[in-house]
Every structure is written in structure tokens, then in C-alpha cells.
Design an enzyme around this catalytic site. Sequence first.
Site, PDB file in Angstrom:
ATOM      1  N   ASP A  35     -45.573 -27.109 -25.373  1.00 24.59           N
ATOM      2  CA  ASP A  35     -46.982 -26.914 -26.327  1.00 24.59           C
ATOM      3  C   ASP A  35     -47.569 -28.203 -26.490  1.00 24.59           C
ATOM      4  OD1 ASP A  35     -47.135 -24.066 -26.733  1.00 24.59           O
ATOM      5  OD2 ASP A  35     -45.183 -24.318 -27.589  1.00 24.59           O
ATOM      6  N   ASP A 176     -46.913 -15.386 -25.395  1.00 24.51           N
ATOM      7  CA  ASP A 176     -46.634 -16.343 -26.148  1.00 24.51           C
ATOM      8  C   ASP A 176     -46.847 -16.254 -27.458  1.00 24.51           C
ATOM      9  OD1 ASP A 176     -45.956 -18.911 -27.201  1.00 24.51           O
ATOM     10  OD2 ASP A 176     -47.555 -20.201 -25.995  1.00 24.51           O
TER      11      ASP A 176
HETATM   12  C1  DX5 Z   1     -47.295 -22.019 -29.490  1.00 21.42           C
HETATM   13  C2  DX5 Z   1     -45.583 -21.837 -29.312  1.00 21.42           C
HETATM   14  C3  DX5 Z   1     -45.039 -20.936 -30.271  1.00 21.42           C
HETATM   15  C4  DX5 Z   1     -43.458 -20.920 -30.453  1.00 21.42           C
HETATM   16  C5  DX5 Z   1     -43.090 -19.413 -29.906  1.00 21.42           C
HETATM   17  O1  DX5 Z   1     -47.943 -21.746 -28.198  1.00 21.42           O
HETATM   18  O2  DX5 Z   1     -45.333 -21.761 -27.792  1.00 21.42           O
HETATM   19  O3  DX5 Z   1     -45.839 -19.649 -30.228  1.00 21.42           O
HETATM   20  O4  DX5 Z   1     -42.722 -22.003 -30.170  1.00 21.42           O
HETATM   21  O5  DX5 Z   1     -42.204 -19.126 -30.748  1.00 21.42           O
HETATM   22  P1  DX5 Z   1     -42.110 -18.086 -31.868  1.00 21.42           P
HETATM   23  O6  DX5 Z   1     -43.313 -17.542 -31.930  1.00 21.42           O
HETATM   24  O7  DX5 Z   1     -40.829 -17.090 -31.496  1.00 21.42           O
HETATM   25  O8  DX5 Z   1     -41.676 -19.208 -32.860  1.00 21.42           O
HETATM   26 ZN    ZN Z   2     -47.394 -22.056 -25.882  1.00 23.08          ZN
END
Ligand code: DX5
Ligand code: ZN
Length: 222
Positions: A35, A176
Site C-alpha cells: 500500500d 481489499d
Molecule cells: C489498504 C490496506 C488495508 C489492510 C487490509 O489498502 O490494504 O486495507 O492492510 O487489511 P485489514 O483491513 O484486514 O486490516
Molecule cells: Zn491495499
Amino acid sequence: MKQKIAPSMMCTPLFGIRECVETFERTGIDLLHLDVMDGSFVSNYTLGTNYVKELKAATRIPLDIHLMIEDPERKLDWFDFSEGDYVSVHYEATRHLHRALAAIKSRGAKAMVAINPATPISALDSVLDDIDAVLVMTVNPGFAGQKLVESTLKKIRRLRDSLDGAGYSHIEIEVDGNVSFENAGKMREAGASIYVAGSSSVFAKDGTLEENIAKMRGILEG
Ligand code: DX5
Ligand code: ZN
């Protein structure tokens, strides 16, 4: 379609990155989700160009670079990616979507459009010939640990049906945000095939990374 797990690198502990990557390699993880947040398209700041470069040099697992940045077409050259990697740009973040996708493809990578929960799937109509996958945000982008926006489950189903109906069955759907063990099964039923695994699944505190990956695989392949 193969069900692929893409652990979210922003969820790895800073001093444990090497150990996590070794586990991902040992367990046959498909993609590493990175990210990139610029503090403008989303308010947070996360992984940058140098992180992408070093990770790319350190592993043969393909990268899945999620650019949450304004005007990505102006900055794609700063990022190290090549054939086999996946790169997504947000529909909402560029006035030159086609140019951005063409630049990704010209480097042999898989081009993806990411759409926020409130962006309709019709936004993709004019670029279906230019993409390999769609990243459907199932939370509002910017932070890990949020709760699923429930309406996105129906959106995944609608998108899968419309892609299949229009002859684009090869286009994959990545999900995601809050892809928990529980939600992953529902997302799979709705038609997803790439799962960003973050704090609500493979990095969950009640199991080891290896146990959590095995659990996720069981859900996706069962
Ligand atoms: C943002 C990231 C988050 C995160 C995904 O694009 O990719 O959405 O790390 O994991 P969760 O929502 O399970 O913390
Ligand atoms: Zn992401």
C-alpha cells in the site's frame, strides 16, 4: 480461477519483515500487497518508492502495488516493477486513467483499476480492454483494521456477472479491506479471486502467520 492470497506488507512488523517474507516464500504465497499512500489521495502515509525497490530485490514473489496516490501517471517511473507484478491505480485519483494503465502495461506488468466503495462499476466500462484485474475496495482506503462496507459484497457479484457476461471472464477481482476469515468466504462466493490479507486474517493475533495462512487457504480452497 486460482484463488490468490496477497498479504498486506503494511501489516508486517518493521523488524520482522525478513521473517515474514521467508514465511510467505515457504508457504507459496502468490503476491505481496504494498500500500502506497501519499497523504493526499488518502490522509495516511505508508510504504514508498524505496520500500518497493528493496522488497522487489529481496524476493521472487510478484508484487501487488496498490497506488493510493494522486496523478499516478506522473509517478509510475519512480516505482520498481516489471513483468508479472500487479499495479493498481485508483479511478478517483487520475484524470488520465487510460494513460496510467497503458504505462503499466508497457512495462509488462498487470494493470489494474482500484475503485472505492462508492464508485460504481460503470466507471470501468471504457477500460475493460486495458486491464487484467479490478481492485474492489471493501473498506474506504487509508487504514488497516476497518469494518467491511457490506454493500461491496453485492458490488463484487454484480461486477463478476457483468464481466463474465461481456466476455471478460479473464479479468480478476481483487478485494481489499477487512478480508477476514469470515468475509473471505463471502467474497469468494461473490466472485473474487485475489484477497488482500491484513490485520483481520493472516496477521490476526490469535494464530501464527503460518497457521493463519493455512486457515485462509482452507477457506478459499474448501
Ligand atoms: C489498504 C490496506 C488495508 C489492510 C487490509 O489498502 O490494504 O486495507 O492492510 O487489511 P485489514 O483491513 O484486514 O486490516
Ligand atoms: Zn491495499
